[in-house]
Design an enzyme around this catalytic site. Structure first.
Site, mmCIF file in Angstrom:
data_model
loop_
_atom_site.group_PDB
_atom_site.id
_atom_site.type_symbol
_atom_site.label_atom_id
_atom_site.label_comp_id
_atom_site.label_asym_id
_atom_site.label_seq_id
_atom_site.Cartn_x
_atom_site.Cartn_y
_atom_site.Cartn_z
ATOM 1 N N SER A 68 0.799 -1.232 0.000
ATOM 2 C CA SER A 68 0.000 0.000 0.000
ATOM 3 C C SER A 68 0.829 1.279 0.000
ATOM 4 O O SER A 68 0.255 2.361 -0.174
ATOM 5 C CB SER A 68 -0.940 0.010 1.199
ATOM 6 O OG SER A 68 -1.944 -0.957 1.001
ATOM 7 N N LYS A 71 0.306 3.342 -3.004
ATOM 8 C CA LYS A 71 -0.890 4.183 -3.166
ATOM 9 C C LYS A 71 -0.569 5.676 -3.131
ATOM 10 O O LYS A 71 -1.334 6.482 -3.665
ATOM 11 C CB LYS A 71 -1.916 3.831 -2.079
ATOM 12 C CG LYS A 71 -2.444 2.391 -2.202
ATOM 13 C CD LYS A 71 -3.244 1.970 -0.971
ATOM 14 C CE LYS A 71 -3.761 0.532 -1.096
ATOM 15 N NZ LYS A 71 -4.450 0.097 0.133
ATOM 16 N N TYR A 195 -4.117 -2.697 -10.124
ATOM 17 C CA TYR A 195 -3.963 -2.501 -8.670
ATOM 18 C C TYR A 195 -3.072 -3.589 -8.051
ATOM 19 O O TYR A 195 -2.127 -3.296 -7.317
ATOM 20 C CB TYR A 195 -5.352 -2.484 -8.012
ATOM 21 C CG TYR A 195 -5.305 -2.499 -6.500
ATOM 22 C CD1 TYR A 195 -5.031 -1.340 -5.788
ATOM 23 C CD2 TYR A 195 -5.518 -3.680 -5.787
ATOM 24 C CE1 TYR A 195 -4.975 -1.354 -4.395
ATOM 25 C CE2 TYR A 195 -5.461 -3.699 -4.402
ATOM 26 C CZ TYR A 195 -5.194 -2.537 -3.710
ATOM 27 O OH TYR A 195 -5.126 -2.560 -2.342
ATOM 28 N N TYR A 247 -4.595 3.883 8.007
ATOM 29 C CA TYR A 247 -5.942 3.337 8.207
ATOM 30 C C TYR A 247 -6.473 3.714 9.590
ATOM 31 O O TYR A 247 -6.323 4.860 10.011
ATOM 32 C CB TYR A 247 -5.953 1.814 8.000
ATOM 33 C CG TYR A 247 -5.106 1.394 6.834
ATOM 34 C CD1 TYR A 247 -5.489 1.759 5.545
ATOM 35 C CD2 TYR A 247 -3.911 0.703 6.991
ATOM 36 C CE1 TYR A 247 -4.714 1.411 4.452
ATOM 37 C CE2 TYR A 247 -3.125 0.364 5.904
ATOM 38 C CZ TYR A 247 -3.536 0.717 4.645
ATOM 39 O OH TYR A 247 -2.766 0.398 3.582
ATOM 40 N N VAL A 265 1.270 -3.627 3.898
ATOM 41 C CA VAL A 265 1.290 -4.908 4.624
ATOM 42 C C VAL A 265 2.569 -5.712 4.418
ATOM 43 O O VAL A 265 2.770 -6.734 5.067
ATOM 44 C CB VAL A 265 0.077 -5.821 4.310
ATOM 45 C CG1 VAL A 265 -1.185 -5.340 4.992
ATOM 46 C CG2 VAL A 265 -0.117 -6.024 2.833
HETATM 47 N N1 GLN Z 1 -2.294 -5.677 -1.657
HETATM 48 C C1 GLN Z 1 -2.845 -5.464 -0.357
HETATM 49 C C2 GLN Z 1 -4.347 -5.602 -0.441
HETATM 50 O O1 GLN Z 1 -4.886 -5.141 -1.393
HETATM 51 C C3 GLN Z 1 -2.457 -4.095 0.121
HETATM 52 C C4 GLN Z 1 -2.997 -3.792 1.487
HETATM 53 C C5 GLN Z 1 -2.030 -3.051 2.346
HETATM 54 O O2 GLN Z 1 -0.831 -2.965 2.101
HETATM 55 N N2 GLN Z 1 -2.530 -2.553 3.434
HETATM 56 O O3 GLN Z 1 -4.969 -6.177 0.429
#
Ligand code: GLN
Length: 313
Positions: A68, A71, A195, A247, A265
């Site tokens: 993420s 993003k 994505y 988050y 993550v």
């Molecule tokens: N690829 C992970 C997902 O879409 C990314 C989530 C994350 O890094 N928080 O669940």
């Protein structure tokens, strides 16, 4: 390139030494084998100051799955493409919910709260994709990362991308749900394909800290002179990272660290000390909100010792 100030070098090394030894390492993401198999003992940190000097320690050159953290860069690209029209597709408020939550979407008619939760990032990816083939959009994202990090070797880990796709039922649900409200324009499988692949980009702490220099210096990399976004846009991307980058752990991150930051993550966190430094840390073990446990602790130590919190000493 100049040398980092001795006190910064010392602080970064102290942090890496402490983090290496700590027994509390959080829990490594286990939803795909490529992440589950990462060494929980890994720890890396890279800090790049305003002069471009790097202070790095631990596994700072080891590539990891940025997940993420990507993003932030897709948000930057999408804003460059469509400007403020992006905000028709996604909001700017913290969600107070887990990154992959679906409940809020129903109440808010398919418009995700912010660009950093999964639904929001999928909506941003859809904007980048519009008018392009998935391959072109993905190429654009990867080339953007390579240019920012000044490193053409940055690539997608194809095994991670394939696993994301194979296990991405919840992301597929989020995308379909948004599609039903007309928030997603392209075929859902195309948007998700892009994505999943940008989440699967592999980068090291050093590469991430380099790529984010523009956010620490009013939209421009001070070493190369490359202007990426306007000062106003850089400020706003940082504001979103502060309020939404972790988050439902964003409040705690602001409380403890006091910097705009974005987690993934894979255990990476990219953080910005405006005017001072760009920072990346990596420790694969996560806390309950899916943010790197020792990554946050390392940043807490760093901002405290350097006096870098945006809220004062
Ligand atoms: N690829 C992970 C997902 O879409 C990314 C989530 C994350 O890094 N928080 O669940």
């Amino acid at each position: 390139m100049s040398h980092a100030a001795p006190d910064l070098v010392r602080v970064v090394q102290d942090i890496a030494d402490e983090m290496r030894q700590r027994p509390d390492r959080g829990t490594v993401a286990s939803y795909i084998p490529e992440l589950a198999n990462v060494d929980p003992g890994a720890f890396g940190i890279a800090v790049i100051d305003a002069d471009g000097a790097v202070a790095a320690a631990g596994d700072s050159d080891m590539p990891f799955s940025i997940q993420s953290v990507s993003k932030v860069f897709t948000l930057t690209l999408a804003l460059g493409m469509v400007g403020d029209k992006l905000w028709r597709h996604v909001g700017r408020e913290p969600s107070g919910n887990p990154f992959n939550s679906i409940v809020q979407l129903e109440r808010e008619r398919g418009v995700p709260r912010n660009p950093f939760i999964n639904a929001g990032a999928i909506a941003v990816t859809d904007v980048i994709l519009s008018g392009h083939q998935p391959r072109e959009a993905l190429g654009e994202i990867v080339r953007f990362m390579q240019a920012l990090a000044q490193d053409d070797t940055i690539a997608i880990d194809q095994a991670v991308a394939a696993s994301e796709k194979r296990t991405g039922f919840r992301n597929t649900a989020l995308a379909n749900y948004m599609k039903s409200f007309g928030v997603i324009e392209n075929p859902v499988e195309f948007t998700l394909g892009v994505y999943f692949h940008h989440c699967a980009i592999a980068m090291s702490c050093r590469q991430l800290a380099t790529a984010s220099r523009f956010l620490a210096h009013s939209g421009r990399n001070p070493s190369t002179g490359l202007s990426v976004v306007s000062p106003e846009r850089a400020r706003r991307i940082n504001a979103l990272m502060l309020t939404c980058g972790h988050y439902d752990g964003s409040g705690e991150f602001a409380y403890r660290v006091g910097l705009p930051g974005k987690s993934g993550v894979g255990g990476g966190i990219m953080a910005i000390a405006p005017g001072k430094a760009s920072i990346a840390v990596w420790s694969p073990g996560l806390d309950a909100a899916g943010n790197s446990h020792l990554g946050r602790l390392a940043l807490e130590r760093l901002t405290k010792r350097m006096g870098w919190s945006i809220f004062g000493a």
